[in-house]
Design an enzyme around this catalytic site. Structure first.
Site, PDB file in Angstrom:
ATOM      1  N   SER A  41      38.762  40.089  40.590  1.00 45.25           N
ATOM      2  CA  SER A  41      39.410  38.960  40.030  1.00 45.25           C
ATOM      3  C   SER A  41      38.917  38.445  38.488  1.00 45.25           C
ATOM      4  O   SER A  41      39.890  38.144  37.482  1.00 45.25           O
ATOM      5  CB  SER A  41      39.335  37.859  40.729  1.00 45.25           C
ATOM      6  OG  SER A  41      39.907  37.924  41.931  1.00 45.25           O
ATOM      7  N   HIS A  92      43.078  42.511  47.087  1.00 45.42           N
ATOM      8  CA  HIS A  92      42.989  41.535  48.295  1.00 45.42           C
ATOM      9  C   HIS A  92      44.149  41.644  49.348  1.00 45.42           C
ATOM     10  O   HIS A  92      44.082  41.719  50.310  1.00 45.42           O
ATOM     11  CB  HIS A  92      42.929  40.054  47.595  1.00 45.42           C
ATOM     12  CG  HIS A  92      41.981  40.093  46.778  1.00 45.42           C
ATOM     13  ND1 HIS A  92      41.987  39.083  45.462  1.00 45.42           N
ATOM     14  CD2 HIS A  92      40.544  39.830  47.035  1.00 45.42           C
ATOM     15  CE1 HIS A  92      40.817  39.003  45.174  1.00 45.42           C
ATOM     16  NE2 HIS A  92      39.731  39.228  45.858  1.00 45.42           N
ATOM     17  N   LYS A  96      34.149  20.439  42.597  1.00 45.28           N
ATOM     18  CA  LYS A  96      35.483  20.524  42.232  1.00 45.28           C
ATOM     19  C   LYS A  96      36.603  19.837  42.893  1.00 45.28           C
ATOM     20  O   LYS A  96      37.256  20.588  43.310  1.00 45.28           O
ATOM     21  CB  LYS A  96      35.678  22.090  41.869  1.00 45.28           C
ATOM     22  CG  LYS A  96      34.746  22.605  40.695  1.00 45.28           C
ATOM     23  CD  LYS A  96      35.267  23.983  40.449  1.00 45.28           C
ATOM     24  CE  LYS A  96      34.399  24.663  39.363  1.00 45.28           C
ATOM     25  NZ  LYS A  96      34.647  25.989  39.080  1.00 45.28           N
ATOM     26  N   ARG A 136      34.200  47.525  47.809  1.00 40.54           N
ATOM     27  CA  ARG A 136      34.661  48.175  46.754  1.00 40.54           C
ATOM     28  C   ARG A 136      33.739  49.547  46.577  1.00 40.54           C
ATOM     29  O   ARG A 136      33.862  50.722  46.226  1.00 40.54           O
ATOM     30  CB  ARG A 136      34.991  47.691  45.331  1.00 40.54           C
ATOM     31  CG  ARG A 136      36.363  46.943  45.675  1.00 40.54           C
ATOM     32  CD  ARG A 136      36.499  45.920  44.385  1.00 40.54           C
ATOM     33  NE  ARG A 136      35.347  44.985  44.705  1.00 40.54           N
ATOM     34  CZ  ARG A 136      35.255  43.890  43.963  1.00 40.54           C
ATOM     35  NH1 ARG A 136      35.932  43.556  42.873  1.00 40.54           N
ATOM     36  NH2 ARG A 136      34.344  42.886  44.348  1.00 40.54           N
TER      37      ARG A 136
HETATM   38  P1  ADP Z   1      34.098  36.109  46.608  1.00 40.46           P
HETATM   39  O1  ADP Z   1      34.145  35.166  45.532  1.00 40.46           O
HETATM   40  O2  ADP Z   1      33.884  35.416  47.932  1.00 40.46           O
HETATM   41  O3  ADP Z   1      33.410  37.515  46.576  1.00 40.46           O
HETATM   42  P2  ADP Z   1      36.624  37.164  46.049  1.00 40.46           P
HETATM   43  O4  ADP Z   1      37.913  36.469  45.886  1.00 40.46           O
HETATM   44  O5  ADP Z   1      36.159  37.839  44.641  1.00 40.46           O
HETATM   45  O6  ADP Z   1      35.706  36.398  46.406  1.00 40.46           O
HETATM   46  O7  ADP Z   1      36.759  38.469  46.879  1.00 40.46           O
HETATM   47  C1  ADP Z   1      37.055  38.115  48.373  1.00 40.46           C
HETATM   48  C2  ADP Z   1      36.798  39.530  49.109  1.00 40.46           C
HETATM   49  O8  ADP Z   1      37.850  40.644  48.577  1.00 40.46           O
HETATM   50  C3  ADP Z   1      35.585  40.253  48.829  1.00 40.46           C
HETATM   51  O9  ADP Z   1      35.151  40.570  50.161  1.00 40.46           O
HETATM   52  C4  ADP Z   1      35.625  40.882  47.990  1.00 40.46           C
HETATM   53  O10 ADP Z   1      34.625  42.342  48.167  1.00 40.46           O
HETATM   54  C5  ADP Z   1      37.019  41.795  48.314  1.00 40.46           C
HETATM   55  N1  ADP Z   1      37.681  42.319  47.182  1.00 40.46           N
HETATM   56  C6  ADP Z   1      37.615  41.930  45.914  1.00 40.46           C
HETATM   57  N2  ADP Z   1      38.522  42.611  45.063  1.00 40.46           N
HETATM   58  C7  ADP Z   1      38.871  43.863  45.803  1.00 40.46           C
HETATM   59  C8  ADP Z   1      39.563  44.933  45.710  1.00 40.46           C
HETATM   60  N3  ADP Z   1      40.073  45.412  44.463  1.00 40.46           N
HETATM   61  N4  ADP Z   1      39.968  45.680  46.759  1.00 40.46           N
HETATM   62  C9  ADP Z   1      39.225  45.299  48.001  1.00 40.46           C
HETATM   63  N5  ADP Z   1      38.738  44.125  48.148  1.00 40.46           N
HETATM   64  C10 ADP Z   1      38.174  43.488  47.206  1.00 40.46           C
END
Ligand code: ADP
Length: 152
Positions: A134, A21, A45, A97
């Site tokens: 995550s 992120h 929540k 990704r």
């Molecule tokens: P959501 O639940 O909205 O998918 P996330 O917190 O999982 O939220 O992800 C937020 C954004 O970051 C999304 O666009 C996701 O594709 C991107 N993202 C998650 N992990 C990575 C990573 N390792 N590298 C680049 N982008 C990522």
């Protein structure tokens, strides 16, 4: 707040916020005047514990960017486009990704554009971050593994 400035929101659950992120935000920074990292949560929540946990997460993420005044961290519930409009953001930033992310992001981008005219900017993950999620970090942490190398 100046509505004409190039503001993007970077929405997500960020549970937790990973180096993947962080990389997306940092690499997108030259494109925008301001990036608001927007921690989305479900209206249901909203117990005191949920709120405290959310505020802690906002504080942690803010700490990663304390020297960067173009970046803010906020939390929101409800539709991402409604939040984007409320704060004057014309762009949504998302990370990609792999093909699965791409298909997902394309649908979200289309519906968000349809609803609001807000455009989504997709930034490719660095190859070295392609496997970091995550949910993976949560799973490893839950099983007692050290996840510090995946966190900023
Ligand atoms: P959501 O639940 O909205 O998918 P996330 O917190 O999982 O939220 O992800 C937020 C954004 O970051 C999304 O666009 C996701 O594709 C991107 N993202 C998650 N992990 C990575 C990573 N390792 N590298 C680049 N982008 C990522």
């Amino acid at each position: 707040m100046v509505a004409m400035e190039r503001t993007a929101i970077f929405p997500g659950s960020f549970n937790p916020f990973t180096i993947g992120h962080k990389s997306i935000v940092e690499r997108a920074l030259p494109l925008f005047d301001r990036i608001v990292i927007a921690l989305g949560y479900n209206e249901s929540k909203n117990s005191a514990d949920d709120r405290a946990e959310r505020e802690a997460r906002v504080r942690i993420i803010s700490g990663y960017f304390q020297d960067e005044d173009k970046i803010e961290v906020m939390s929101y519930s409800g539709l991402t486009v409604d939040f984007a409009r409320r704060i004057g953001a014309r762009f949504i930033l998302r990370g990609v990704r792999d093909v699965a992310d791409f298909e997902n992001e394309r649908k979200l981008a289309d519906i968000n554009r349809e609803l609001s005219g807000i455009e989504t900017v997709l930034m490719l993950a660095l190859p070295c971050h392609g496997f970091i999620s995550s949910s993976m970090v949560r799973e490893l942490r839950h099983n007692g593994y050290d996840v510090s190398s995946y966190l900023p």
